[in-house]
Design a protein around this motif. Structure first.
Motif, PDB file in Angstrom:
ATOM      1  N   GLU A 159      29.350  38.871  28.844  1.00 52.36           N
ATOM      2  CA  GLU A 159      29.008  39.827  29.895  1.00 52.36           C
ATOM      3  C   GLU A 159      30.092  40.878  30.044  1.00 52.36           C
ATOM      4  O   GLU A 159      29.799  42.064  30.273  1.00 52.36           O
ATOM      5  CB  GLU A 159      28.798  39.078  31.211  1.00 52.36           C
ATOM      6  N   TRP A 160      31.351  40.465  29.912  1.00 49.19           N
ATOM      7  CA  TRP A 160      32.484  41.389  30.014  1.00 49.19           C
ATOM      8  C   TRP A 160      32.421  42.458  28.927  1.00 49.19           C
ATOM      9  O   TRP A 160      32.678  43.645  29.171  1.00 49.19           O
ATOM     10  CB  TRP A 160      33.759  40.564  29.935  1.00 49.19           C
TER      11      TRP A 160
ATOM     12  N   GLU B  87      29.686  43.573  27.419  1.00 46.26           N
ATOM     13  CA  GLU B  87      28.570  44.476  27.692  1.00 46.26           C
ATOM     14  C   GLU B  87      28.893  45.444  28.826  1.00 46.26           C
ATOM     15  O   GLU B  87      28.593  46.633  28.745  1.00 46.26           O
ATOM     16  CB  GLU B  87      27.321  43.663  28.054  1.00 46.26           C
ATOM     17  N   LYS B  88      29.524  44.944  29.888  1.00 42.17           N
ATOM     18  CA  LYS B  88      29.714  45.763  31.088  1.00 42.17           C
ATOM     19  C   LYS B  88      30.882  46.724  30.967  1.00 42.17           C
ATOM     20  O   LYS B  88      30.807  47.866  31.451  1.00 42.17           O
ATOM     21  CB  LYS B  88      29.899  44.856  32.307  1.00 42.17           C
ATOM     22  N   TYR B  89      31.972  46.280  30.352  1.00 41.71           N
ATOM     23  CA  TYR B  89      33.205  47.072  30.367  1.00 41.71           C
ATOM     24  C   TYR B  89      33.624  47.595  28.990  1.00 41.71           C
ATOM     25  O   TYR B  89      33.956  48.767  28.821  1.00 41.71           O
ATOM     26  CB  TYR B  89      34.364  46.237  30.938  1.00 41.71           C
ATOM     27  N   THR B  90      33.615  46.677  28.008  1.00 40.35           N
ATOM     28  CA  THR B  90      34.234  47.017  26.739  1.00 40.35           C
ATOM     29  C   THR B  90      33.439  48.043  25.954  1.00 40.35           C
ATOM     30  O   THR B  90      33.986  49.065  25.509  1.00 40.35           O
ATOM     31  CB  THR B  90      34.415  45.738  25.892  1.00 40.35           C
TER      32      THR B  90
ATOM     33  N   LYS C  75      34.725  38.933  34.194  1.00 41.58           N
ATOM     34  CA  LYS C  75      33.503  38.256  33.793  1.00 41.58           C
ATOM     35  C   LYS C  75      33.860  37.405  32.578  1.00 41.58           C
ATOM     36  O   LYS C  75      34.903  37.583  31.968  1.00 41.58           O
ATOM     37  CB  LYS C  75      32.418  39.261  33.418  1.00 41.58           C
TER      38      LYS C  75
END
Length: 437
Positions: free
Chosen positions: A93-94, A96-99, A89
């Motif tokens: 967004e990256w 929020e979703k993964y980190t 992403k």
């Protein structure tokens, strides 16, 4: 007194190949003797000329290999080790979703303790002997990594991330707690053996003005610590910063207003800087961490190497794991070359390896201690195998080059095809820290 000697081809840099001819900046000895005394460089020269002087010392020979200074990674995330290669992403967004969910686990010291040796092992097996590292927001995460790096006797710079807004509640500190936690870590770890501290606001959107004020207060109280953060990585991020800090002239000015732009300030990415921002970085003697694998993976943009060189801004290479896709500085240099190509620029193999060694040391203001084989410097180095895979055995000759032109060709092949297998062994202060299986 401990004296060790290593015989192999040897390469380092004595000047900057971006501003000086490669014949003047590259030091290459085809059959060299590197002598280490008590962890420091004691001597370096042609084996035939030095062998009599050190005849009573056992020599470790690496025929048809190449010794270089250890690689220096000037921007990497410790808590993102286990989420490397999370589906692409773009930046916000990256995060929020993964980190952020992954970093949450580092509140538990036991978890941080379990990841720290994995992280350090990956650095060493890829030939990285020094790194500038972001821990998580939790001081326990920094403690775990400091302990592991101190145990290995590594020259490392680490900081607890400061974040008091625009992140999930489970990752927030406060302006006051971030100051107190950072201060305790500085007093405990900065200049403890070989480890150093970096004051680390994650990036402007996740810190209130109050927290950035406290970051500046830490720099004023401890003038030789580092400042480590992100700058101008993603266009949506830049627009967000403008909304949050409408009175600032530009993104860099946000940090400047709080006294964070100075020598020993390292700003990661810097893809979309204005001329004014580049001029200010040069004036302040700050440094840019060029993160090519991360910039392409997250679609952030193509860093313009030539603009920073023209402005004479200090520059180093960085993996930026886990947005970056490899711990290998060779793979990172490979992507840097490709980005230069896409920008219709050149990046020679000597320039790329300079950024990964002496250039990184200069960016971190550590070139008095590491980065090349100047006498008296700390003996962190790697032994590289130019024929470490079947295709590299086919590509590269059995013997080491005799001319700089031949050497450039060999180095380019290592940059384009090399990885952790190319690192035969890694030494810290002249002691073996990793050997390839």
């Amino acid at each position: 007194m401990t004296v060790k000697a290593f015989r192999s081809a040897c390469l380092d840099f004595v000047a900057d190949p971006f501003y000086t001819s490669e014949s003047e900046s590259v030091r290459y000895i085809r059959d060299a003797l590197l002598v280490v005394e008590n962890g420091k460089i004691k001597d370096l020269g042609d084996y035939a000329q030095l062998k009599a002087q050190y005849a009573d010392i056992a020599i470790q020979s690496h025929p048809n290999h190449l010794i270089l200074p250890g690689f220096i990674d000037i921007h990497i995330h410790f808590p993102q080790t286990e989420m490397i290669a999370a589906y692409g992403k773009q930046l916000l967004e990256w995060l929020e979703k993964y980190t952020f969910p992954t970093e949450r686990r580092f509140k538990q010291k036991t978890h941080a303790d379990s990841i720290a040796p994995v992280f350090v092992n990956e650095l060493l097996r890829n030939g990285t002997t020094t790194a500038l590292v972001l821990a998580a927001v939790f001081p326990e995460s920094a403690e775990a990594l400091f302990e592991e790096c101190d145990r290995r006797n590594m020259r490392m710079i680490i900081g607890k991330v400061m974040m008091d807004r625009n992140v999930p509640d489970f990752l927030k500190d406060t302006a006051q707690s971030s100051y107190e936690d950072s201060k305790r870590l500085i007093e405990r770890w900065h200049h403890h053996n070989r480890v150093l501290y970096a004051v680390t606001p994650r990036f402007a959107p996740t810190s209130t003005p109050e927290q950035l004020t406290y970051a500046g207060k830490l720099l004023a109280e401890f003038p030789d610590v580092y400042l480590h953060t992100h700058l101008s990585e993603n266009l949506a991020e830049i627009a967000w910063v403008k909304e949050l800090f409408p009175d600032c002239q530009n993104y860099l000015d946000v940090y400047d207003q709080f006294g964070l732009v100075r020598e020993r300030s390292i700003f990661a990415h810097c893809i979309h800087l204005s001329d004014l921002e580049l001029e200010r970085l040069a004036e302040a003697n700050s440094a840019i961490a060029f993160c090519p694998t991360s910039n392409t993976f997250l679609g952030s943009g193509l860093f313009d190497i030539e603009r920073s060189i023209v402005q004479r801004v200090k520059l180093g290479l960085a993996t930026d794991v886990g947005g970056g896709t490899s711990f290998s500085m060779l793979k990172t240099a490979c992507e840097a070359y490709k980005i230069a190509q896409l920008n219709h620029q050149t990046l020679s193999p000597f320039q790329a390896l300079f950024l990964a060694t002496l250039g990184g040391a200069k960016a971190l203001s550590l070139d008095d201690k590491i980065g090349n084989f100047a006498l008296g410097k700390e003996a962190d180095f790697i032994v590289m195998d130019p024929r470490s895979t079947p295709i590299m055995s086919l590509r590269n000759p059995e013997t080491m080059p005799t001319t700089l032109e031949e050497l450039a060709d060999l180095l380019f092949s290592l940059i384009i095809m090399g990885d952790d297998r190319t690192i035969h062994s890694t030494y810290l202060l002249g002691e073996l820290a990793h050997r390839r299986d």
